[in-house]
Scaffold this active site. Structure first.
Site, PDB file in Angstrom:
ATOM      1  CB  CYS A  79      -0.996  -0.056   1.158  1.00  0.00           C
ATOM      2  SG  CYS A  79      -2.432   0.966   0.841  1.00  0.00           S
ATOM      3  CG  HIS A 170      -3.303  -2.817   4.427  1.00  0.00           C
ATOM      4  ND1 HIS A 170      -2.457  -2.245   5.347  1.00  0.00           N
ATOM      5  CD2 HIS A 170      -3.767  -1.791   3.669  1.00  0.00           C
ATOM      6  CE1 HIS A 170      -2.418  -0.933   5.180  1.00  0.00           C
ATOM      7  NE2 HIS A 170      -3.212  -0.632   4.159  1.00  0.00           N
ATOM      8  CD  GLU A 172      -0.636  -5.095   6.743  1.00  0.00           C
ATOM      9  OE1 GLU A 172      -0.556  -5.575   5.593  1.00  0.00           O
ATOM     10  OE2 GLU A 172      -0.970  -3.916   6.949  1.00  0.00           O
TER      11      GLU A 172
HETATM   12  N1  GLN Z   1      -3.470   2.020   3.426  1.00  0.00           N
HETATM   13  C1  GLN Z   1      -2.543   2.766   2.893  1.00  0.00           C
HETATM   14  O1  GLN Z   1      -1.344   2.502   3.011  1.00  0.00           O
HETATM   15  C2  GLN Z   1      -3.041   3.982   2.201  1.00  0.00           C
HETATM   16  C3  GLN Z   1      -2.008   4.686   1.382  1.00  0.00           C
HETATM   17  C4  GLN Z   1      -2.299   6.172   1.366  1.00  0.00           C
HETATM   18  N2  GLN Z   1      -3.537   6.456   0.697  1.00  0.00           N
HETATM   19  C5  GLN Z   1      -1.139   6.922   0.713  1.00  0.00           C
HETATM   20  O2  GLN Z   1      -1.296   7.497  -0.308  1.00  0.00           O
HETATM   21  O3  GLN Z   1      -0.068   6.915   1.247  1.00  0.00           O
END
Ligand code: GLN
Length: 196
Positions: A79, A170, A172
């Site tokens: 992410c 995610h 995890e």
């Molecule tokens: N769950 C996340 O890691 C979101 C990422 C977040 N929207 C970003 O741009 O950093």
């Protein structure tokens, strides 16, 4: 024993540590750049990429993270971590670490839907992986050496380029540790190569 670090400046650190331990490796939270020397691979967790970048600069991690990558050790960005790894970010002039040959777009699954779950097929990992997406990015474009591992609604959500692994979701946050196990295997193979 294989030891894997989780960058612990911000974000979902504890869950990654637990997932790594469930895969049978030693896991450590990396809070100081010197600690990078102790580990064979590194997870860049989810969280908020702009905040994480600020903390990378504040705690002087940038050069050491790049040196870590240059040494050939595997890195897994989940992410926000994927955003940190990417060479290009839609709407930004400069990347953060700029290591993986992908273009990512932040918050790209629509503002109304902040988070959702989807069942994914991930090449070499699982046919049916429940993935949790939270304000997730996706990979808009992948370079020629990037292997696309998974798509959701036509959008790339997991990919690998050699030592780099990235996913939009995610892994995890569920009890399914198969993607973490895939990364552990990458780390063990890289470690093996360096010993030979
Ligand atoms: N769950 C996340 O890691 C979101 C990422 C977040 N929207 C970003 O741009 O950093």
């Amino acid at each position: 024993m294989t030891k894997i670090g989780v960058l612990a400046l911000q974000g979902a650190v504890r869950e990654h540590i637990q997932s790594l331990e469930a895969c049978g490796v030693e896991a450590v939270a990396i809070k100081r750049k010197e600690e990078l020397q102790e580990v064979d691979g590194l997870i860049l967790p989810g969280g908020e990429s702009t905040t994480m970048r600020r903390l990378i600069d504040k705690y002087d991690f940038m050069d050491d993270l790049k040196a870590f990558a240059s040494s050939g050790k595997p890195m897994f960005g989940t992410c926000a971590g994927l955003i940190l790894l990417a060479k290009n970010i839609v709407g930004y002039d400069e990347p953060h670490l700029g290591l993986m040959d992908v273009t990512v777009e932040r918050n790209s699954f629509g503002r109304q839907v902040d988070s959702f779950e989807a069942d994914l097929a991930i090449n070499g990992v699982a046919d049916n992986f429940t993935a949790v997406f939270i304000r997730a990015p996706h990979i808009v474009e992948a370079g020629e050496n990037v292997e696309v591992l998974s798509k959701h609604n036509g959008r790339i959500v997991a990919a690998r380029e050699g030592q780099f692994l990235g996913c939009s979701f995610h892994p995890e946050l569920t009890e399914d540790h198969r993607l973490t196990a895939y990364f552990v295997k990458m780390v063990e193979e890289a470690k093996q190569k360096q010993l030979v």
